[in-house]
Each structure stands twice: as C-alpha cells, then as structure tokens.
Design a protein around this motif. Structure first.
Motif, PDB file in Angstrom:
ATOM      1  N   GLU A 134       0.851  -1.205   0.000  1.00 42.74           N
ATOM      2  CA  GLU A 134       0.000   0.000   0.000  1.00 42.74           C
ATOM      3  C   GLU A 134       0.885   1.254   0.000  1.00 42.74           C
ATOM      4  O   GLU A 134       0.566   2.255  -0.636  1.00 42.74           O
ATOM      5  CB  GLU A 134      -0.937   0.015   1.213  1.00 42.74           C
ATOM      6  N   GLN A 149      -5.583   9.973  -4.941  1.00 44.14           N
ATOM      7  CA  GLN A 149      -5.440   8.508  -4.901  1.00 44.14           C
ATOM      8  C   GLN A 149      -4.246   8.112  -4.026  1.00 44.14           C
ATOM      9  O   GLN A 149      -4.297   7.127  -3.276  1.00 44.14           O
ATOM     10  CB  GLN A 149      -5.270   7.984  -6.335  1.00 44.14           C
ATOM     11  N   GLU A 153      -4.302   5.690  -0.676  1.00 42.81           N
ATOM     12  CA  GLU A 153      -3.459   4.499  -0.432  1.00 42.81           C
ATOM     13  C   GLU A 153      -2.744   4.611   0.907  1.00 42.81           C
ATOM     14  O   GLU A 153      -2.536   3.615   1.596  1.00 42.81           O
ATOM     15  CB  GLU A 153      -2.445   4.315  -1.564  1.00 42.81           C
ATOM     16  N   HIS A 190      -4.986   3.428   3.476  1.00 42.38           N
ATOM     17  CA  HIS A 190      -5.059   1.957   3.489  1.00 42.38           C
ATOM     18  C   HIS A 190      -3.882   1.389   4.283  1.00 42.38           C
ATOM     19  O   HIS A 190      -4.033   0.468   5.086  1.00 42.38           O
ATOM     20  CB  HIS A 190      -5.015   1.382   2.070  1.00 42.38           C
ATOM     21  N   GLU A 196      -3.389  -2.102  -9.106  1.00 40.46           N
ATOM     22  CA  GLU A 196      -4.566  -2.514  -8.329  1.00 40.46           C
ATOM     23  C   GLU A 196      -4.799  -4.013  -8.437  1.00 40.46           C
ATOM     24  O   GLU A 196      -5.210  -4.648  -7.463  1.00 40.46           O
ATOM     25  CB  GLU A 196      -5.806  -1.737  -8.770  1.00 40.46           C
ATOM     26  N   VAL A 250      -2.522  -5.612  -6.075  1.00 39.23           N
ATOM     27  CA  VAL A 250      -3.009  -5.441  -4.701  1.00 39.23           C
ATOM     28  C   VAL A 250      -4.170  -6.397  -4.430  1.00 39.23           C
ATOM     29  O   VAL A 250      -4.219  -7.049  -3.379  1.00 39.23           O
ATOM     30  CB  VAL A 250      -3.426  -3.969  -4.436  1.00 39.23           C
ATOM     31  N   GLN A 252     -11.200  -3.160  -3.228  1.00 39.10           N
ATOM     32  CA  GLN A 252     -10.473  -3.499  -4.456  1.00 39.10           C
ATOM     33  C   GLN A 252     -11.396  -3.612  -5.662  1.00 39.10           C
ATOM     34  O   GLN A 252     -10.992  -3.298  -6.785  1.00 39.10           O
ATOM     35  CB  GLN A 252      -9.665  -4.784  -4.268  1.00 39.10           C
ATOM     36  N   GLU A 305     -11.775  -0.090  -6.695  1.00 34.62           N
ATOM     37  CA  GLU A 305     -10.525   0.470  -7.227  1.00 34.62           C
ATOM     38  C   GLU A 305     -10.286  -0.001  -8.672  1.00 34.62           C
ATOM     39  O   GLU A 305      -9.940   0.798  -9.536  1.00 34.62           O
ATOM     40  CB  GLU A 305      -9.339   0.062  -6.349  1.00 34.62           C
TER      41      GLU A 305
END
Ligand code: FEO
Length: 171
Positions: A18, A47, A51, A54, A95, A98, A128, A131
């Motif tokens: 992250e 953005q 993150e 997160h 993404e 992730v 997610q 995202e």
C-alpha cells in the motif's frame, strides 16, 4: 489475540504494498502535473492519499492486535510515462496486484480460522472491486472519447471533476 507469523508477515507485506501504491500514485500525480494534465494530477494526488490511509489502516490493525507493524523502506516508483492512458494502465495493473495480495491474505485467514483478520480484510476485498472498476472506467474513456489531444484534454477534465467529488459516480 494472536495471529500466526505467516499472517503477520502477509499483513506487513501489505503495508509495504500500500505504501508503494501511495508512492507510485504520487509519482503519477507529479508526472501529470508537469505534463499539463491538471485534472489527472489532482486525481492521482488524492489517490496517493487514499493508499496512505489503506497502509495506516493495516498498521493500526497490526498494532491493535499486538502484532506490531513494520514500517518499510519504499523503493522509488516509475517517474515517467509515455501517455496518460499508459499511466492509467499501470495504475490498473497496480490494483490487480493489490487485489491478488488481498485475496491471498483472505485465503490464509480462512485456512487458519483467523476470524478477526478475515473480518478486517473484508473491507479491503470490497474496496479493491471499486478500485479496479475506477481505473477500468477511465480506460474505457479513451475508447469512447478518443486519444487525440482534444479527447485526452476532455478526459483530464472528467478526472478533475472526479477528484473534486470522488463519491459521485463517474459520468
Ligand atoms: Fe489500497 Fe488501491 O489499493
């Protein structure tokens, strides 16, 4: 509450991932800013902040359960891009990476019957989906509007509006 060393490592690895995403979006924002894509710059600065939240969410979780988070070194992200579309493609790839990592953690939590971590990860699983959809929707714009200077300028304006009111669904 205790979590396994494997789960702890996976969560700490996710802190790093992250953090890398935050740094990567910061570099994208900066590139957009110097290239003249003001809307995309605002979008990616926001953005990058997201993150970071997160990353901090996972740090708090680890610390709250007494597992102690590890604050990682973050390698320098890619600094230049060929085009705005190429940049967004890279963002989508980030993404997807992730998402895979989150799903892997969910599998570990399931296997270890670690209900607390499993419940904690649910938010990330849903996040997610959003995202990936966000970046897929931006990429669709290039197909729908075009890739010439006027079209990309139009997409930049859409991203400006999106950055100004992120909770609104994208037009
Ligand atoms: Fe925190 Fe966009 O993954």
């Amino acid at each position: 509450m205790r979590i396994s060393p494997k789960m702890k490592k996976a969560l700490n690895d996710q802190v790093a991932l992250e953090g890398l995403a935050s740094s990567s979006y910061l570099a994208m924002a900066s590139w957009c800013e110097v290239t003249g894509y003001k809307g995309a710059a605002d979008y990616f600065y926001a953005q990058s902040d997201e993150e970071r939240t997160h990353m901090i969410k996972i740090i708090h979780f680890l610390n709250d359960i007494g597992a102690t988070a590890t604050i990682p070194a973050i390698k320098a992200p890619t600094a230049t891009y060929k085009s705005l579309e190429g940049l967004v493609k890279t963002a989508l790839k980030n993404e997807q990476t992730v998402t895979k990592a989150i799903h892997k953690m969910v599998e570990i939590a399931q296997k270890e019957k670690d209900h607390s971590t499993y419940a904690f990860l649910e938010w990330f699983v849903n996040e997610q989906v959003q995202e990936e959809t966000k970046f897929e929707t931006i990429l669709q714009k290039f197909d729908l509007i075009g890739r010439d200077k006027i079209a990309v300028n139009e997409i930049d304006k859409i991203l400006a509006a999106e950055a100004a009111s992120p909770e609104e669904p994208m037009a």
